[in-house]
Design a protein around this motif. Structure first.
Motif, PDB file in Angstrom:
ATOM      1  N   THR A   1      47.242  13.674  21.093  1.00  0.00           N
ATOM      2  CA  THR A   1      48.356  13.336  21.974  1.00  0.00           C
ATOM      3  C   THR A   1      48.467  14.323  23.119  1.00  0.00           C
ATOM      4  O   THR A   1      47.860  15.397  23.121  1.00  0.00           O
TER       5      THR A   1
ATOM      6  N   SER B   1      56.558  14.255  25.875  1.00  0.00           N
ATOM      7  CA  SER B   1      56.971  13.424  24.750  1.00  0.00           C
ATOM      8  C   SER B   1      57.948  12.359  25.240  1.00  0.00           C
ATOM      9  O   SER B   1      58.368  12.359  26.403  1.00  0.00           O
TER      10      SER B   1
ATOM     11  N   LYS C   1      55.155  11.442  20.415  1.00  0.00           N
ATOM     12  CA  LYS C   1      54.174  11.855  21.399  1.00  0.00           C
ATOM     13  C   LYS C   1      53.487  10.656  22.036  1.00  0.00           C
ATOM     14  O   LYS C   1      53.576   9.527  21.538  1.00  0.00           O
TER      15      LYS C   1
ATOM     16  N   SER D   1      60.339  15.729  28.393  1.00  0.00           N
ATOM     17  CA  SER D   1      60.601  14.524  27.605  1.00  0.00           C
ATOM     18  C   SER D   1      61.056  13.403  28.532  1.00  0.00           C
ATOM     19  O   SER D   1      61.943  13.599  29.365  1.00  0.00           O
TER      20      SER D   1
END
Length: 254
Positions: free
Chosen positions: A12, A17, A49, A118
């Motif tokens: 990943t 994320s 992920k 994120s």
């Protein structure tokens, strides 16, 4: 570290994320799906992920399917969270060391726990259709009313606040309800949904007149029976007209 988990990390993007604010409407309350981390009392939003071979949107769809069991989900990116101290509300080392029993003694490893960005995604789901399922890090799921959300891990309380603001803004240019209500619903149930999202009461007559003027509702010959008051007619969304209103972002002056 557990070999499967290590392989997962290595396949990943390590510093990017996805976190998801999954809204569901149930018994007159707007709720958010939370997950409890293994070996702790900490709760967070669902997330995950991005696989190296995935696009960002494909990863978000996969994560939502894994957490909810739903294949057709209203999903949109609403914000990017990249603060330089996203762990400010928690003892990062203490949290991840509590997870060593589940993931291996070297789970807390800086090469896996670098600062990362994120991407916040917002999903609207029909509550009764969701089969909530924990992920790698968690062992329990809970639907929590917006007004009762506890202190969450990381910066996830901020994520919920930003997502709710985005949802409220969306009410001004797109219809809401297709993914949050059952197929058939009453006008009072639709109004209750809007009032819950907006956090204020709306005039009943004006709301009904306005919603009917958008020509996205189909009035059914059936009525909701069994209540203490006059049985109201049932409605459903005209999917074709609803989708067109979503695409064209017609002004919804609620």
């Amino acid at each position: 570290m557990d070999p499967k988990l290590k392989a997962y990390f290595e396949s990943t993007l390590k510093e990017v994320s996805i976190d998801c604010v999954i809204f569901g409407f149930h018994e007159g309350e707007l709720k958010v799906l939370l997950l409890k981390w293994k070996g702790t009392e900490g709760w967070s939003l669902p997330g995950g992920k991005i696989y190296l071979e995935e696009s960002v949107n494909d990863a978000a769809v996969r994560i939502l399917q894994e957490r909810t069991g739903l294949k057709e989900i209203f999903l949109q990116q609403f914000y990017t969270f990249g603060g330089n101290d996203r762990y400010k509300n928690m003892d990062k080392a203490a949290l991840f060391r509590k997870l060593e029993w589940a993931f291996g003694a070297d789970f807390y490893d800086e090469k896996y726990m670098k600062r990362h960005v994120s991407l916040g995604y917002m999903a609207l789901v029909e509550f009764e259709q969701v089969v909530a399922t924990p992920d790698w890090y968690t062992d329990e799921c809970m639907w929590c009313e917006i007004s009762a959300i506890p202190e969450l891990l990381f910066d996830h309380n901020e994520m919920v606040e930003v997502a709710l603001k985005a949802l409220r803004r969306q009410l001004s240019y797109q219809p809401i309800g297709y993914n949050l209500l059952p197929e058939k619903f009453t006008m009072p149930e639709l109004q209750r949904l809007y009032e819950t999202i907006l956090g204020k009461q709306l005039d009943r007559r004006n709301f009904q007149k306005l919603m009917l003027s958008y020509d996205i509702l189909e009035k059914l010959p059936e009525k909701r029976t069994g209540g203490a008051f006059k049985a109201p007619f049932l409605y459903r969304f005209d999917k074709e007209k609803y989708d067109r209103a979503m695409r064209e972002e017609i002004l919804f002056a609620i």
